[in-house]
Scaffold this motif. Structure first.
Motif, PDB file in Angstrom:
ATOM      1  N   ALA A 230       0.978  -1.348   0.105  1.00  0.00           N
ATOM      2  CA  ALA A 230       0.099  -0.064   0.120  1.00  0.00           C
ATOM      3  C   ALA A 230       1.118   1.149  -0.005  1.00  0.00           C
ATOM      4  CB  ALA A 230      -0.904   0.073   1.354  1.00  0.00           C
ATOM      5  N   ALA A 231       1.899   1.194   0.837  1.00  0.00           N
ATOM      6  CA  ALA A 231       2.909   2.366   1.063  1.00  0.00           C
ATOM      7  C   ALA A 231       3.482   2.603  -0.486  1.00  0.00           C
ATOM      8  CB  ALA A 231       3.702   2.255   1.934  1.00  0.00           C
ATOM      9  N   GLY A 232       3.831   1.451  -1.067  1.00  0.00           N
ATOM     10  CA  GLY A 232       4.627   1.568  -2.326  1.00  0.00           C
ATOM     11  C   GLY A 232       3.798   2.084  -3.462  1.00  0.00           C
ATOM     12  N   VAL A 233       2.555   2.040  -3.569  1.00  0.00           N
ATOM     13  CA  VAL A 233       1.619   2.287  -4.470  1.00  0.00           C
ATOM     14  C   VAL A 233       1.471   3.620  -4.271  1.00  0.00           C
ATOM     15  CG1 VAL A 233      -0.717   2.311  -5.247  1.00  0.00           C
ATOM     16  CG2 VAL A 233       0.449   0.093  -4.796  1.00  0.00           C
ATOM     17  N   THR A 234       1.085   4.465  -3.098  1.00  0.00           N
ATOM     18  CA  THR A 234       1.044   5.681  -2.917  1.00  0.00           C
ATOM     19  C   THR A 234       2.223   6.295  -2.990  1.00  0.00           C
ATOM     20  OG1 THR A 234       1.106   5.469  -0.538  1.00  0.00           O
ATOM     21  CG2 THR A 234      -1.087   5.351  -1.314  1.00  0.00           C
ATOM     22  N   PHE A 235       3.244   6.043  -2.877  1.00  0.00           N
ATOM     23  CA  PHE A 235       4.671   6.638  -3.165  1.00  0.00           C
ATOM     24  C   PHE A 235       4.728   7.005  -4.755  1.00  0.00           C
ATOM     25  CE2 PHE A 235       9.192   6.865  -3.833  1.00  0.00           C
ATOM     26  CZ  PHE A 235       9.553   7.751  -2.964  1.00  0.00           C
ATOM     27  N   LEU A 236       4.343   5.906  -5.328  1.00  0.00           N
ATOM     28  CA  LEU A 236       4.755   6.115  -6.830  1.00  0.00           C
ATOM     29  C   LEU A 236       3.776   7.020  -7.293  1.00  0.00           C
ATOM     30  CD1 LEU A 236       5.350   2.157  -7.675  1.00  0.00           C
ATOM     31  CD2 LEU A 236       6.892   4.049  -7.746  1.00  0.00           C
ATOM     32  N   LEU A 237       2.336   6.710  -7.026  1.00  0.00           N
ATOM     33  CA  LEU A 237       1.352   7.948  -7.401  1.00  0.00           C
ATOM     34  C   LEU A 237       1.851   9.392  -6.902  1.00  0.00           C
ATOM     35  CD1 LEU A 237      -1.835   6.147  -6.572  1.00  0.00           C
ATOM     36  CD2 LEU A 237      -0.874   6.602  -8.720  1.00  0.00           C
ATOM     37  N   GLY A 238       2.460   9.651  -5.801  1.00  0.00           N
ATOM     38  CA  GLY A 238       2.953  10.925  -5.527  1.00  0.00           C
ATOM     39  C   GLY A 238       3.917  11.080  -6.133  1.00  0.00           C
ATOM     40  N   ARG A 239       4.756  10.510  -6.715  1.00  0.00           N
ATOM     41  CA  ARG A 239       5.836  10.737  -7.715  1.00  0.00           C
ATOM     42  C   ARG A 239       5.410  11.018  -9.001  1.00  0.00           C
ATOM     43  NH1 ARG A 239      11.453   9.609  -6.278  1.00  0.00           N
ATOM     44  NH2 ARG A 239      11.801  10.779  -4.550  1.00  0.00           N
ATOM     45  N   LEU A 240       4.540  10.070  -9.375  1.00  0.00           N
ATOM     46  CA  LEU A 240       4.027  10.452 -10.862  1.00  0.00           C
ATOM     47  C   LEU A 240       3.108  11.769 -10.739  1.00  0.00           C
ATOM     48  CD1 LEU A 240       2.932   6.785 -11.735  1.00  0.00           C
ATOM     49  CD2 LEU A 240       4.707   8.029 -12.600  1.00  0.00           C
ATOM     50  N   ILE A 241       2.305  12.084 -10.261  1.00  0.00           N
ATOM     51  CA  ILE A 241       1.551  13.236  -9.958  1.00  0.00           C
ATOM     52  C   ILE A 241       1.604  14.515  -9.214  1.00  0.00           C
ATOM     53  CG2 ILE A 241      -0.369  11.737 -10.881  1.00  0.00           C
ATOM     54  CD1 ILE A 241      -1.646  12.155  -8.114  1.00  0.00           C
ATOM     55  N   GLY A 242       2.747  14.088  -8.174  1.00  0.00           N
ATOM     56  CA  GLY A 242       3.082  15.200  -7.451  1.00  0.00           C
ATOM     57  C   GLY A 242       3.473  16.543  -8.148  1.00  0.00           C
ATOM     58  N   GLY A 243       4.447  16.475  -8.790  1.00  0.00           N
ATOM     59  CA  GLY A 243       4.844  17.479  -9.466  1.00  0.00           C
ATOM     60  C   GLY A 243       3.832  18.352 -10.254  1.00  0.00           C
ATOM     61  N   GLN A 244       3.083  17.572 -10.999  1.00  0.00           N
ATOM     62  CA  GLN A 244       2.059  18.201 -11.980  1.00  0.00           C
ATOM     63  C   GLN A 244       1.143  18.936 -11.163  1.00  0.00           C
ATOM     64  OE1 GLN A 244       0.014  15.323 -14.548  1.00  0.00           O
ATOM     65  NE2 GLN A 244       2.359  14.267 -14.978  1.00  0.00           N
ATOM     66  N   VAL A 245       0.543  18.445 -10.037  1.00  0.00           N
ATOM     67  CA  VAL A 245      -0.228  18.834  -9.164  1.00  0.00           C
ATOM     68  C   VAL A 245       0.149  20.277  -8.624  1.00  0.00           C
ATOM     69  CG1 VAL A 245      -1.830  18.772  -7.074  1.00  0.00           C
ATOM     70  CG2 VAL A 245      -1.668  17.044  -8.786  1.00  0.00           C
ATOM     71  N   GLY A 246       1.489  20.060  -7.947  1.00  0.00           N
ATOM     72  CA  GLY A 246       2.170  21.312  -7.319  1.00  0.00           C
ATOM     73  C   GLY A 246       2.345  22.547  -8.375  1.00  0.00           C
TER      74      GLY A 246
END
Length: 246
Positions: A230-246
């Protein structure tokens, strides 16, 4: 029919009568919400925090996310458990009231029904009727017997909504605090939270094994793998979309 109790044969050990209450509590009044609360708190807050860390946010944002996840999750779990257990209890109480009304309206029919339940379990019909008759002498005892035999519940041991809610709230908060604690103590990297959470996940799984038939290491490793995934999935999602949202 003779009711004499056979004497034990000389030299043979007397049969041991099990002590009342020697079984573990499996009704789930507090154990289920406590276990699920701790598990859910640890996994959900760990996954939430790793997700925002993957998005490369500030230290303050990670702490705020963890605190918000702890508070919101604990309140949500408590409210959900209270509503669920209260609804279940109200349903059982309604069925008990219906059974009490039926006992007052048709006691002979209910006695015959109880006797038939014992016959279905292999008791001789005459003995089953006598047992049912003796058990039906007291109205409250009669209701309790019918509830256990027909509904599968004990009127004296219904789960408490308050116990379920408070257990769920407290255990969720404790579980959610583990991955947050290193950040509260000044950590700026993710790995201390991961280590503490991994230990907590394994221990939670091992504790669950104490009340199940699984071995402690199997249960601990299983919970560790599920929480890590679960932690690995959310970390990858954060990496994938974090920069775009920010």
């Amino acid at each position: 029919m003779s009711t004499a109790i056979a004497e034990p044969i000389a030299g043979e050990p007397k049969p041991r009568i099990p002590a009342e209450g020697h079984h573990r509590d499996v009704n789930g009044g507090w154990l289920r919400p406590a276990v699920f609360g701790a598990m859910d708190g640890l996994v959900s807050n760990l996954a939430l925090m790793t997700g925002v860390v993957g998005g490369e946010v500030s230290h303050g944002a990670v702490v705020l996310t963890g605190l918000a996840g702890l508070a919101a999750g604990a309140c949500s779990m408590a409210a959900g458990e209270y509503t669920s257990v209260a609804s279940q209890r109200e349903l059982v109480e309604a069925e008990l009231e219906a059974e009490r009304l039926e006992l007052s309206r048709n006691p002979h029919g209910e006695l015959a029904e109880l006797a038939q339940l014992y016959v279905a379990k292999g008791v001789d019909p005459d003995l089953a009727h006598e047992v049912a008759r003796q058990l039906s002498r007291d109205p409250e005892q009669t209701l309790a017997v019918h509830a256990r035999e027909e509904l599968g519940v004990d009127p004296e041991d219904l789960p408490s909504p308050l116990v379920a809610a408070s257990s769920s709230f407290a255990c969720f908060a404790v579980g959610a605090l583990l991955p947050l604690l290193p950040y509260l103590l000044g950590a700026t990297a993710l790995w201390p939270a991961l280590v503490l959470a991994a230990v907590g996940l394994f221990l939670c799984g091992a504790v669950v094994a104490r009340v199940t038939a699984r071995s402690w290491w199997f249960s601990g490793v299983r919970q560790l793998l599920l929480g890590g995934a679960a932690a690995g999935v959310t970390f990858l999602l954060g990496r994938l979309i974090g920069g775009q949202v920010g």
